[in-house]
Design a protein around this motif. Structure first.
Motif, mmCIF file in Angstrom:
data_model
loop_
_atom_site.group_PDB
_atom_site.id
_atom_site.type_symbol
_atom_site.label_atom_id
_atom_site.label_comp_id
_atom_site.label_asym_id
_atom_site.label_seq_id
_atom_site.Cartn_x
_atom_site.Cartn_y
_atom_site.Cartn_z
ATOM 1 N N ARG A 149 0.821 -1.229 0.000
ATOM 2 C CA ARG A 149 0.000 0.000 0.000
ATOM 3 C C ARG A 149 0.848 1.269 0.000
ATOM 4 O O ARG A 149 0.298 2.368 0.010
ATOM 5 N N SER A 150 2.162 1.143 0.038
ATOM 6 C CA SER A 150 3.009 2.322 0.231
ATOM 7 C C SER A 150 3.997 2.475 -0.926
ATOM 8 O O SER A 150 4.524 1.488 -1.435
ATOM 9 N N ASP A 151 4.245 3.707 -1.346
ATOM 10 C CA ASP A 151 5.236 3.915 -2.413
ATOM 11 C C ASP A 151 6.655 3.595 -1.937
ATOM 12 O O ASP A 151 7.474 3.098 -2.694
ATOM 13 N N LEU A 152 6.932 3.937 -0.664
ATOM 14 C CA LEU A 152 8.271 3.710 -0.095
ATOM 15 C C LEU A 152 8.105 3.124 1.297
ATOM 16 O O LEU A 152 7.391 3.694 2.129
ATOM 17 N N THR A 153 8.735 1.977 1.547
ATOM 18 C CA THR A 153 8.672 1.358 2.879
ATOM 19 C C THR A 153 10.078 1.150 3.410
ATOM 20 O O THR A 153 10.916 0.522 2.743
ATOM 21 N N LEU A 154 10.327 1.689 4.603
ATOM 22 C CA LEU A 154 11.642 1.548 5.241
ATOM 23 C C LEU A 154 11.482 0.814 6.562
ATOM 24 O O LEU A 154 10.566 1.105 7.336
ATOM 25 N N VAL A 155 12.362 -0.134 6.815
ATOM 26 C CA VAL A 155 12.289 -0.949 8.028
ATOM 27 C C VAL A 155 13.424 -0.543 8.962
ATOM 28 O O VAL A 155 14.604 -0.720 8.638
ATOM 29 N N ALA A 156 13.039 0.015 10.113
ATOM 30 C CA ALA A 156 14.031 0.473 11.105
ATOM 31 C C ALA A 156 13.689 -0.160 12.448
ATOM 32 O O ALA A 156 13.434 0.524 13.435
ATOM 33 N N THR A 157 13.667 -1.490 12.458
ATOM 34 C CA THR A 157 13.272 -2.205 13.677
ATOM 35 C C THR A 157 14.479 -2.624 14.516
ATOM 36 O O THR A 157 14.378 -3.529 15.348
ATOM 37 N N GLY A 158 15.608 -2.002 14.312
ATOM 38 C CA GLY A 158 16.778 -2.284 15.138
ATOM 39 C C GLY A 158 17.496 -3.553 14.703
ATOM 40 O O GLY A 158 17.308 -4.065 13.604
ATOM 41 N N ARG A 159 18.343 -4.061 15.617
ATOM 42 C CA ARG A 159 19.191 -5.212 15.283
ATOM 43 C C ARG A 159 18.386 -6.502 15.196
ATOM 44 O O ARG A 159 18.737 -7.417 14.474
ATOM 45 N N GLY A 160 17.287 -6.585 15.986
ATOM 46 C CA GLY A 160 16.445 -7.781 15.929
ATOM 47 C C GLY A 160 15.294 -7.501 14.981
ATOM 48 O O GLY A 160 15.498 -7.293 13.780
ATOM 49 N N GLY A 161 14.089 -7.434 15.543
ATOM 50 C CA GLY A 161 12.931 -7.044 14.745
ATOM 51 C C GLY A 161 12.845 -7.800 13.441
ATOM 52 O O GLY A 161 12.961 -9.023 13.392
ATOM 53 N N LEU A 162 12.686 -7.049 12.360
ATOM 54 C CA LEU A 162 12.486 -7.655 11.043
ATOM 55 C C LEU A 162 13.787 -7.738 10.245
ATOM 56 O O LEU A 162 13.766 -7.888 9.021
ATOM 57 N N SER A 163 14.918 -7.662 10.941
ATOM 58 C CA SER A 163 16.194 -7.555 10.206
ATOM 59 C C SER A 163 16.478 -8.780 9.337
ATOM 60 O O SER A 163 17.188 -8.671 8.332
ATOM 61 N N ASP A 164 15.907 -9.949 9.699
ATOM 62 C CA ASP A 164 16.180 -11.152 8.887
ATOM 63 C C ASP A 164 15.666 -11.033 7.446
ATOM 64 O O ASP A 164 16.032 -11.837 6.586
ATOM 65 N N LEU A 165 14.819 -10.037 7.192
ATOM 66 C CA LEU A 165 14.354 -9.810 5.818
ATOM 67 C C LEU A 165 15.494 -9.353 4.905
ATOM 68 O O LEU A 165 15.354 -9.363 3.677
ATOM 69 N N PHE A 166 16.591 -8.900 5.536
ATOM 70 C CA PHE A 166 17.687 -8.330 4.758
ATOM 71 C C PHE A 166 18.906 -9.244 4.888
ATOM 72 O O PHE A 166 19.404 -9.481 5.995
ATOM 73 N N ALA A 167 19.359 -9.742 3.766
ATOM 74 C CA ALA A 167 20.462 -10.715 3.767
ATOM 75 C C ALA A 167 21.728 -10.095 4.349
ATOM 76 O O ALA A 167 21.988 -8.900 4.148
ATOM 77 N N ILE A 168 22.505 -10.899 5.053
ATOM 78 C CA ILE A 168 23.793 -10.424 5.575
ATOM 79 C C ILE A 168 24.787 -10.285 4.423
ATOM 80 O O ILE A 168 24.901 -11.171 3.573
#
Ligand code: FAD
Length: 460
Positions: A149-168
């Motif tokens: 639903r959003s043109d731009l989505t940024l994930v700033a959930t810290g070191r835990g949170g949703l960080s696994d969505l982003f590959a190391i």
């Protein structure tokens, strides 16, 4: 959202997930840039402020403050006690007192502001200016819908949170485990005038203090702005794996016990600063004024994809987690947020994988790669042992170099090209205008650091 860009500028939507200081800063910046912004948080505003510890000490310097200024935000430099330099003591094997120097910050100041206070005030401004705040823990499933639903989505959930969505990023992530365990506690009872820590520096309480023990870890004290107590002091300790300090830090289970552990540590190891440390008192109104843990330095990808393929960007600690030894995490997140807001405001196309990749690569090149490398220098990473030895000994001889060395915390970029002892020598020569070998030949071990003669009459 991956759909085409027929939307006019005035209708562009942005979502930020995570209302820590980086997420709130980005959300407010995007709102002020004309986006219709929704900020998701797993806690309500009161809970963000009162039910959790600050994420870290968040000491920041000129370049990060300039990023805040560019977003029209308060840098807190007029409200927080200012750091005008860093006083360093280094003890070698068997705690031999080796290196002492006091580096002045050259043309900038440091301020350490409670991340809860900064996030809270920015969240209030965000709400007053019409931002939407949704209290809901976002899951990978709900993020799929939100990002759609959003043109731009940024994930700033810290070191835990949703960080696994982003590959190391395995090229940039050099450690497979945390390099230190950490203990912090914020205290009151100590002022900031020249009489405090006067044995360290003529600036007294205006300089923060770093004590490095080759066999144990590192200990830092610095002026701090606490959300309840106002101007105060923060202690931050790093313990090497298997050290006595590690055992001591592990025993902390409250602000009181953390402070007692710190006082014992100063009695047993760092007696040159003990009289001031003895006057420190717990901030009774904040049971979360302490923290223990560990940070594995990790660099992740700048974008990830939700289950149905929507592109989302990482931000702040979700992008890059630093060991706090060189104070880079909060600074990096704020600089990243400001760069993304400025780029988004000037971008007419969609916020797709290519756009996020371009922004992220440019942020890594402009700040984060250098910040990570300076963090490794201050962690005494064996790869930088020769360089560190030369830099710290030279700082003890030459005040100009001491200023440049502590200045790497403000602008880490000048360390990016230093990879060998030759590069280090060339860097010393550039900064000082002198022969690096001749400077080093003037170094003599401290022998015994000056001890504090602080009298409690100075205590506030
Ligand atoms: C001991 C220590 C000392 C430090 N000292 C310094 C320093 O001196 N200088 C410096 O620059 N940096 C320092 N740092 C780093 C700095 O504190 C962090 O980089 C910074 O505060 C991170 O902010 P953030 O907003 O990215 O993440 P966070 O503060 O972790 O915020 C993340 C937010 O997302 C929320 N959230 C999590 N999951 C979800 C979900 N699923 N849905 C919705 N919300 C969610 C969390 O509740 C939280 O509010 C230090 C760190 C530590 C640990």
């Amino acid at each position: 959202m991956t759909s085409p860009t027929s939307a006019s500028r005035s209708t562009r939507t942005a979502t930020v997930v995570g209302a820590g200081q980086t997420g709130v800063t980005a959300a407010l910046g995007l709102l002020d840039a004309g986006f219709d912004v929704t900020l998701y948080s797993d806690r309500d505003q009161r809970s963000l402020c009162d039910d959790v510890p600050a994420t870290g000490t968040a000491l920041e310097f000129g370049e990060a403050q300039q990023a805040e200024v560019a977003l029209g935000l308060d840098t807190y430099t007029s409200r927080a006690p200012r750091h005008s330099g860093l006083s360093v003591r280094i003890a070698g094997p068997e705690n031999a007192e080796l290196i002492a120097f006091d580096g002045n910050f050259d043309g900038y100041v440091g301020v350490a502001v409670d991340t809860r206070l900064k996030a809270d005030e920015r969240l209030t401004a965000f709400l007053e200016r019409g931002g939407k705040f949704v209290v809901e823990p976002v899951t990978p499933e709900s993020l799929d819908d939100i990002a759609g639903r959003s043109d731009l989505t940024l994930v700033a959930t810290g070191r835990g949170g949703l960080s696994d969505l982003f590959a190391i990023d395995t090229d940039r992530t050099v450690y497979d485990a945390p390099q230190r365990t950490l203990l912090t506690v914020t205290v009151k009872g100590l002022g900031f005038d020249e009489g405090v820590f006067a044995h360290r520096s003529p600036a007294g309480g205006g300089h923060s203090l770093f004590s490095i023990f080759a066999e144990q870890g590192e200990a830092w004290w610095g002026p701090y702005l606490h959300k309840d107590a106002g101007p105060s002091w923060a202690f931050l300790g790093w313990a090497r794996p298997g050290s006595d300090w590690e055992t001591r830090f592990a025993a902390a289970d409250s602000a009181e016990s953390a402070l007692a552990i710190v006082k014992d540590l100063y009695r047993d190891y760092i007696d040159w600063d003990l009289p001031e440390v003895e006057t420190a008192e717990v901030i009774a109104e904040d049971p979360h004024s302490w923290l223990k843990g560990a940070v594995r330095p990790v660099v992740r990808a700048g974008f990830g994809r939700t289950a149905s393929g929507h592109v989302v960007g990482s931000l702040g600690d979700t992008s890059v987690a630093y060991d706090p030894i060189a104070g880079q995490g909060a600074q990096s997140g704020l600089i990243q947020a400001q760069r993304y807001v400025a780029a988004a405001a000037n971008h007419d196309g969609s916020f797709d994988e290519a756009w996020l990749t371009e922004q992220y690569e440019s942020f890594l090149a402009a700040r984060s790669d250098a910040a990570a490398k300076v963090t490794r220098l201050f962690l005494s990473d064996p790869e930088f042992a020769d360089i560190g030895g030369q830099f710290f000994a030279t700082a003890a001889v030459d005040p100009k170099f001491a200023s440049a060395l502590v200045g790497l915390l403000h602008r880490p970029q000048s360390f990016l090209d230093v990879d060998s002892a030759e590069d280090a020598g060339a860097y010393v020569a550039r900064v000082t205008g002198e022969d690096p070998a001749e400077l080093l030949s003037r170094f003599a071990p401290a022998g015994r650091f000056e001890r504090s003669s602080f009298a409690p009459a100075y205590a506030h």
